[in-house]
Design a protein around this motif. Sequence first.
Motif, PDB file in Angstrom:
ATOM      1  N   GLY A   1       1.845   3.831 -13.611  1.00  0.00           N
ATOM      2  CA  GLY A   1       1.243   2.789 -14.431  1.00  0.00           C
ATOM      3  C   GLY A   1       1.846   1.423 -14.236  1.00  0.00           C
ATOM      4  N   ARG A   2       2.396   1.182 -13.054  1.00  0.00           N
ATOM      5  CA  ARG A   2       3.047  -0.102 -12.781  1.00  0.00           C
ATOM      6  C   ARG A   2       2.257  -0.881 -11.722  1.00  0.00           C
ATOM      7  NH1 ARG A   2       9.367   0.327 -12.045  1.00  0.00           N
ATOM      8  NH2 ARG A   2       9.102  -1.877 -12.560  1.00  0.00           N
ATOM      9  N   ASP A   3       0.969  -1.023 -11.970  1.00  0.00           N
ATOM     10  CA  ASP A   3       0.099  -1.718 -11.018  1.00  0.00           C
ATOM     11  C   ASP A   3       0.455  -3.178 -10.844  1.00  0.00           C
ATOM     12  OD1 ASP A   3      -1.173   0.658 -10.846  1.00  0.00           O
ATOM     13  OD2 ASP A   3      -3.071   0.026 -11.744  1.00  0.00           O
ATOM     14  N   GLN A   4       1.200  -3.744 -11.779  1.00  0.00           N
ATOM     15  CA  GLN A   4       1.553  -5.157 -11.686  1.00  0.00           C
ATOM     16  C   GLN A   4       2.620  -5.411 -10.618  1.00  0.00           C
ATOM     17  OE1 GLN A   4       2.500  -3.109 -13.986  1.00  0.00           O
ATOM     18  NE2 GLN A   4       4.570  -3.520 -14.723  1.00  0.00           N
ATOM     19  N   VAL A   5       3.311  -4.356 -10.175  1.00  0.00           N
ATOM     20  CA  VAL A   5       4.307  -4.496  -9.111  1.00  0.00           C
ATOM     21  C   VAL A   5       3.590  -4.438  -7.763  1.00  0.00           C
ATOM     22  CG1 VAL A   5       6.414  -3.584  -8.075  1.00  0.00           C
ATOM     23  CG2 VAL A   5       6.055  -3.404 -10.555  1.00  0.00           C
ATOM     24  N   LYS A   6       3.745  -5.473  -6.947  1.00  0.00           N
ATOM     25  CA  LYS A   6       3.042  -5.560  -5.667  1.00  0.00           C
ATOM     26  C   LYS A   6       3.927  -5.048  -4.535  1.00  0.00           C
ATOM     27  CE  LYS A   6      -0.392  -7.565  -7.751  1.00  0.00           C
ATOM     28  NZ  LYS A   6      -1.660  -6.821  -7.956  1.00  0.00           N
ATOM     29  N   VAL A   7       3.278  -4.622  -3.453  1.00  0.00           N
ATOM     30  CA  VAL A   7       3.993  -4.061  -2.311  1.00  0.00           C
ATOM     31  C   VAL A   7       3.642  -4.837  -1.042  1.00  0.00           C
ATOM     32  CG1 VAL A   7       4.443  -2.001  -0.931  1.00  0.00           C
ATOM     33  CG2 VAL A   7       3.942  -1.782  -3.378  1.00  0.00           C
ATOM     34  N   VAL A   8       4.680  -5.233  -0.316  1.00  0.00           N
ATOM     35  CA  VAL A   8       4.523  -5.892   0.980  1.00  0.00           C
ATOM     36  C   VAL A   8       5.234  -5.052   2.028  1.00  0.00           C
ATOM     37  CG1 VAL A   8       5.117  -7.902   2.381  1.00  0.00           C
ATOM     38  CG2 VAL A   8       4.323  -8.214   0.036  1.00  0.00           C
ATOM     39  N   ALA A   9       4.562  -4.781   3.136  1.00  0.00           N
ATOM     40  CA  ALA A   9       5.188  -4.144   4.288  1.00  0.00           C
ATOM     41  C   ALA A   9       5.311  -5.191   5.387  1.00  0.00           C
ATOM     42  CB  ALA A   9       4.362  -2.958   4.769  1.00  0.00           C
ATOM     43  N   GLN A  10       6.365  -5.088   6.183  1.00  0.00           N
ATOM     44  CA  GLN A  10       6.550  -6.086   7.230  1.00  0.00           C
ATOM     45  C   GLN A  10       7.238  -5.466   8.444  1.00  0.00           C
ATOM     46  OE1 GLN A  10       8.826  -9.245   5.421  1.00  0.00           O
ATOM     47  NE2 GLN A  10      10.374  -7.865   4.609  1.00  0.00           N
ATOM     48  N   GLY A  11       6.901  -6.025   9.604  1.00  0.00           N
ATOM     49  CA  GLY A  11       7.491  -5.552  10.853  1.00  0.00           C
ATOM     50  C   GLY A  11       7.211  -6.535  11.965  1.00  0.00           C
ATOM     51  N   GLY A  12       7.859  -6.334  13.078  1.00  0.00           N
ATOM     52  CA  GLY A  12       7.605  -7.156  14.247  1.00  0.00           C
ATOM     53  C   GLY A  12       6.423  -6.649  15.037  1.00  0.00           C
ATOM     54  N   ASP A  13       6.157  -7.299  16.175  1.00  0.00           N
ATOM     55  CA  ASP A  13       4.999  -6.886  16.964  1.00  0.00           C
ATOM     56  C   ASP A  13       5.192  -5.490  17.557  1.00  0.00           C
ATOM     57  OD1 ASP A  13       6.811  -8.995  18.268  1.00  0.00           O
ATOM     58  OD2 ASP A  13       6.111  -7.901  20.021  1.00  0.00           O
ATOM     59  N   GLY A  14       6.425  -5.091  17.879  1.00  0.00           N
ATOM     60  CA  GLY A  14       6.648  -3.754  18.406  1.00  0.00           C
ATOM     61  C   GLY A  14       6.368  -2.683  17.374  1.00  0.00           C
ATOM     62  N   GLY A  15       6.894  -2.881  16.161  1.00  0.00           N
ATOM     63  CA  GLY A  15       6.685  -1.924  15.092  1.00  0.00           C
ATOM     64  C   GLY A  15       5.278  -1.941  14.531  1.00  0.00           C
ATOM     65  N   THR A  16       4.513  -2.981  14.847  1.00  0.00           N
ATOM     66  CA  THR A  16       3.158  -3.129  14.313  1.00  0.00           C
ATOM     67  C   THR A  16       2.098  -2.728  15.334  1.00  0.00           C
ATOM     68  OG1 THR A  16       3.913  -4.970  12.929  1.00  0.00           O
ATOM     69  CG2 THR A  16       1.537  -4.749  13.250  1.00  0.00           C
ATOM     70  N   LEU A  17       2.130  -3.353  16.502  1.00  0.00           N
ATOM     71  CA  LEU A  17       1.088  -3.127  17.501  1.00  0.00           C
ATOM     72  C   LEU A  17       1.307  -1.863  18.318  1.00  0.00           C
ATOM     73  CD1 LEU A  17       1.034  -6.285  16.898  1.00  0.00           C
ATOM     74  CD2 LEU A  17      -0.026  -6.504  19.141  1.00  0.00           C
TER      75      LEU A  17
END
Length: 339
Positions: free
Chosen positions: A121-137
């Motif tokens: 019930g903590r929808d107000q807490v937002k989530v961001v994921a992040q990575g470089g081009d190697g970890g992403t592409l």
Amino acid sequence: MTEQDAAQKVKFYQTGTHTIGNRLMDQDKRTVQASMDRSNAITSGHRACQGCGEALGARYAIDAAMRAAGGKLVAVNATGCLEVFTTPYPETSWQIPWIHSLFGNAPAVAAGVAAGLRVRGRDQVKVVAQGGDGGTLDIGFGCLSGMFERNDDVLYVCYDNEAYMNTGVQRSSATPPMARTATTPAVGDAPGNVFGTGKNMPQIAMAHNIPYVATASVADLHDLEAKVTKAMAIRGARYIHIMVPCPLGWGSASQDTIKVARMAVESGLFPLFEAEHGAVVSVNKIRRRVPAENYLRLQRRFAHLFKKGAEDRAHIEAIQRMADANIAKYGLLAEEARP
């Protein structure tokens, strides 16, 4: 000079700081880092290289996300430069709840965090994921596609420095043609990275028909902040692809990071745009177009194209055609920049 020009007051501001000049500026013209209530998600003490574009991009992106989320933010970080230089064991530069995942599963971990928060019930807490081009592409490509396909409520930010910088400057799917890396040396008839390889991740994200996709650059921090803020207000999967020059891997001067990033945009090699549900809705127009060659000359990774007496005009012109194609595809030229 007209009478109106003669009467106009001249104001001198030092912007982007806490100096008195910056505090005289309107609130909407200040960056988040120049605000007195900035969160400093990444504090001093990290070990990024001098002139690191990723450190700058992450600081502005995450602080903008923090402000948009009212301070209620969790960040999930893939292995890579950003993780390594901010968290040398047993220390950390992060001032927010932060999770280090494996190289390839940051999108999946972030999706799990978002699901757990929703169940609690903590929808107000937002989530961001992040990575470089190697970890992403590359390594995280499957997990990211799954996150998009499920439309998980996560903002994914890719900091693109166009190679695996943390492990020795090896080629990634974001490495541009003709760039020299440790695995694409400048030798033979086709030196550097070959043409016709790699992935256009923003276009792939758009093909998933997710609510929001954008590209951004550290050369325009106001635009970067605005896009992060907009993305944070949207439910579902969102993707922002940020160009972050790497002086070490690119062979550019540390003081030229912003200049290099700006020329990538102004040449058309890195178009800035926004897309919603698979369709482009806005583009950042180029007002001062520069040749791609000017951008390439600032980087030693392209030095083999400009050997004295043996300039590789054919490949330089091929890269220029890539820039021209982007300009035509996205309609990037402002009226004043047209011939």
